[in-house]
Write a protein that holds these residues in place. Structure first.
Motif, PDB file in Angstrom:
ATOM      1  N   LYS A  41       0.836  -1.206   0.000  1.00  0.00           N
ATOM      2  CA  LYS A  41       0.000   0.000   0.000  1.00  0.00           C
ATOM      3  C   LYS A  41       0.874   1.261   0.000  1.00  0.00           C
ATOM      4  CE  LYS A  41      -0.870   0.570   4.973  1.00  0.00           C
ATOM      5  NZ  LYS A  41      -1.872   0.480   6.042  1.00  0.00           N
ATOM      6  N   THR A  70       0.639   3.977  -2.933  1.00  0.00           N
ATOM      7  CA  THR A  70       0.433   5.386  -2.604  1.00  0.00           C
ATOM      8  C   THR A  70       1.487   6.265  -3.265  1.00  0.00           C
ATOM      9  OG1 THR A  70      -0.737   4.965  -0.533  1.00  0.00           O
ATOM     10  CG2 THR A  70       0.406   7.070  -0.710  1.00  0.00           C
ATOM     11  N   LYS A  71       2.749   5.842  -3.233  1.00  0.00           N
ATOM     12  CA  LYS A  71       3.790   6.638  -3.887  1.00  0.00           C
ATOM     13  C   LYS A  71       3.550   6.689  -5.403  1.00  0.00           C
ATOM     14  CE  LYS A  71       7.471   9.186  -3.917  1.00  0.00           C
ATOM     15  NZ  LYS A  71       8.730   8.866  -3.252  1.00  0.00           N
ATOM     16  N   THR A  73      -5.804  11.096  -3.283  1.00  0.00           N
ATOM     17  CA  THR A  73      -4.377  10.855  -3.038  1.00  0.00           C
ATOM     18  C   THR A  73      -4.029  11.149  -1.589  1.00  0.00           C
ATOM     19  OG1 THR A  73      -3.861  11.413  -5.332  1.00  0.00           O
ATOM     20  CG2 THR A  73      -2.037  11.465  -3.769  1.00  0.00           C
ATOM     21  N   ASN A 103      -5.050   8.339   0.645  1.00  0.00           N
ATOM     22  CA  ASN A 103      -4.089   7.237   0.571  1.00  0.00           C
ATOM     23  C   ASN A 103      -2.870   7.485   1.444  1.00  0.00           C
ATOM     24  OD1 ASN A 103      -5.604   5.684  -1.124  1.00  0.00           O
ATOM     25  ND2 ASN A 103      -4.182   5.720  -2.842  1.00  0.00           N
ATOM     26  N   GLN A 104      -2.414   8.718   1.482  1.00  0.00           N
ATOM     27  CA  GLN A 104      -1.240   9.018   2.292  1.00  0.00           C
ATOM     28  C   GLN A 104      -1.508   8.730   3.762  1.00  0.00           C
ATOM     29  OE1 GLN A 104      -0.888  13.050   0.718  1.00  0.00           O
ATOM     30  NE2 GLN A 104       1.128  12.567  -0.109  1.00  0.00           N
ATOM     31  N   SER A 148      -1.738   4.921   4.627  1.00  0.00           N
ATOM     32  CA  SER A 148      -0.517   4.142   4.420  1.00  0.00           C
ATOM     33  C   SER A 148       0.336   3.987   5.664  1.00  0.00           C
ATOM     34  CB  SER A 148       0.312   4.760   3.283  1.00  0.00           C
ATOM     35  OG  SER A 148      -0.365   4.556   2.057  1.00  0.00           O
ATOM     36  N   VAL A 175      -6.602   1.480  -0.508  1.00  0.00           N
ATOM     37  CA  VAL A 175      -5.589   2.293  -1.187  1.00  0.00           C
ATOM     38  C   VAL A 175      -5.565   1.986  -2.684  1.00  0.00           C
ATOM     39  CG1 VAL A 175      -3.074   2.597  -1.426  1.00  0.00           C
ATOM     40  CG2 VAL A 175      -4.145   2.710   0.834  1.00  0.00           C
ATOM     41  N   GLY A 201      -6.549   4.269  -5.792  1.00  0.00           N
ATOM     42  CA  GLY A 201      -5.566   4.456  -6.854  1.00  0.00           C
ATOM     43  C   GLY A 201      -6.181   4.388  -8.238  1.00  0.00           C
TER      44      GLY A 201
END
Length: 514
Positions: A354, A358-359, A406, A409-410, A413, A444, A448
């Motif tokens: 994940k 995320t990155k 986004t 997601n950060q 994570s 996540v 995405g």
């Protein structure tokens, strides 16, 4: 075309076979050799346990293992663990993830180390092949002693109780079993514990996550290639000589993928021809080096590539392992007590996956921002707005959605792997939280795809704005035309949420080459 059969055998099952079972309409079977091992294991356990203390056969469970169970109550004990542990909460886990978990449990049982009755193998096969998926709440597992609560919900339907999803609707299990001719499984001396004790829920979710994460990575590579075409980047950022001096396989493979993808593109620039020719210009309109989100794709997606590869190896190893306790080993004539149900391997990989996703999505969001920001790209109108500036708004609001998603997601994570909380009278004093980790990774990944869909919408809009479709590489042209076949160029302002959903579905279902 004959229906594909995926046979579970001693060689194990690979990720492509799992994808065929979950998304390709394949049916599952178990080799006769493994069925014989299962039968032998069952009879061995029956004989071996007659005058011995065996955990979960003639003792209670967990901290209750100190209590001996009377012979006449052994069968009831197996029903009790299933019914008492069917106490999950929260929204149900989607059927495809539950089906994946049942496939994983079948793989464990088929190896013949669980002491289960062979009829349980056929019951699982029937549920999988009829696409009958148990109602399994998302909350309940701490990921050690396995996924006890969620696997109990799966076990509950195998004995004819609880509820299942069938043909898209939720039904009482008994009704669906009657309709399909499947008989409820009758528990013997160990099946209740065997069904609930293992890493199958987290591994099942992990398998689907892996399949979808591989697709996301492919789409990120393609989007990055098309972005560099739009920006008319110099091509040497992908040069094997450049990337080869960094000794990371993911970077090398990423650059190679993009080089091949961009072959025959008319949009990439050649640095040798344009800048190594003795030019004396004092100012260069074309950037000598583009922004990092374009130029550093191999360095950013390379670690993601490596992380996905490692996660695949670990998850497939877990799928083909025996995540049960105790282990019934006919070959040594013994039964071993330990902790193969502990989910740390899956939990750790899901956290890493994940973070990697995320990155990757952060990179996509930055590339999207490049397309949105006319002062940055210097070649497109604000927000790729093909209408009247001020009157129309292009993709301005869609960027809000991508940025918000986004950011979520950060936050999601943070590693669940580190969140062990003792419970079960401190019998489970260090746990994996593996299913929580897998379900967070699932969210996540779903997020995405939403960001990726918006990014692709912006890419094709930008290509139209620049009238560059015919100059794209052949592979980029193919993607462009596929998306445009159901998402036409737009100028006017209309609700676009259904378009986002359509592109998400396209990205999820598009076949990719591993």
């Amino acid at each position: 075309m004959p229906l594909k059969i995926v046979e579970i055998s001693e060689k194990g099952v690979d990720i492509d076979e799992i994808e065929q079972l979950l998304f390709g309409g394949a049916k599952v079977a178990v080799s006769s050799k493994l069925k014989d091992k299962v039968t032998k294991s069952f009879h061995f356990l029956q004989e071996f346990s007659v005058d011995k203390v065996i955990y979960g056969v003639n003792t209670g469970f967990g901290p209750m293992a100190q209590y001996h169970i009377k012979d006449e109550e052994i069968n009831q004990l197996q029903y009790n663990i299933i019914r008492s542990h069917s106490v999950g909460a929260g929204p149900p886990i989607e059927p495809v993830y539950v089906k994946s978990a049942m496939i994983d449990r079948l793989c464990t049982f088929a190896q013949g180390y669980s002491g289960i009755h062979p009829a349980l193998i056929q019951t699982l096969i029937d549920f999988i092949n009829f696409d009958i998926n148990p109602y399994v709440p998302s909350h309940g597992s701490v990921g050690a002693s396995g996924d006890l609560v969620q696997l109990a919900h799966i076990a509950l339907v195998l004995i004819g109780e609880g509820e299942v999803f069938y043909n898209g609707k939720l039904h009482p299990t008994a009704d669906v079993m009657k309709q399909t001719g499947i008989e409820p499984f009758k528990l013997h001396i160990r099946e209740g514990l065997a069904l609930t004790n293992g890493t199958s829920m987290m591994t099942g979710v992990g398998l689907v996550n892996l399949i979808l994460a591989r697709k996301l990575l492919h789409h990120a590579l393609v989007a990055s290639a098309m972005m560099n075409e739009i920006a008319q980047s110099y091509d040497d950022f992908l040069a094997p000589e450049l990337n080869g001096v960094k000794r990371h396989n993911g970077q090398v493979e990423t650059a190679a993928f993009m080089r091949e993808w961009l072959k025959d593109s008319e949009l990439l620039r050649n640095r040798k021809k344009e800048l190594y020719n003795g030019t004396k210009a004092s100012h260069f309109k074309q950037k000598v080096q583009p922004y990092y989100s374009l130029r550093c794709v191999p360095q950013v997606l390379g670690p993601v590539w490596d992380t996905v590869k490692i996660a695949q190896q670990v998850i497939i190893d877990e799928l083909n392992s025996v995540s049960d306790n105790p282990i019934v080993d006919c070959s040594s004539g013994n039964i071993y007590h330990g902790g193969n149900f502990h989910g740390d391997y899956i939990s750790f990989e899901m956290d890493k996956l994940k973070i990697a996703v995320t990155k990757m999505i952060m990179l996509m969001e930055r590339q999207l921002n490049y397309l949105m920001h006319d002062k940055v790209n210097e070649i497109l109108p604000p927000f790729v707005n093909l209408g009247t500036l001020g009157l129309n708004y292009g993709m301005q609001a869609m960027q809000f959605t991508a940025t918000s998603t986004t950011a979520e997601n950060q936050t999601l994570s943070y590693p669940m792997y580190l969140h062990s909380i003792p419970n079960n009278n401190d019998n489970q004093d260090i746990v994996s939280m593996g299913t929580n980790s897998a379900l967070l990774a699932k969210t996540v990944i779903e997020n995405g795809f939403q960001v990726m869909a918006i990014h692709y919408m912006a890419i094709v809009q930008a290509i139209d704005c620049l009238q560059a479709a015919e100059k794209l590489s052949p592979k980029s042209q193919e993607i462009y035309h596929e998306i445009r076949s159901f998402f036409p160029t737009f100028v006017d302002d209309k609700p676009r949420y259904k378009d986002i959903n359509r592109i998400v579905e396209y990205l999820k279902t598009k076949s990719i080459v591993s």
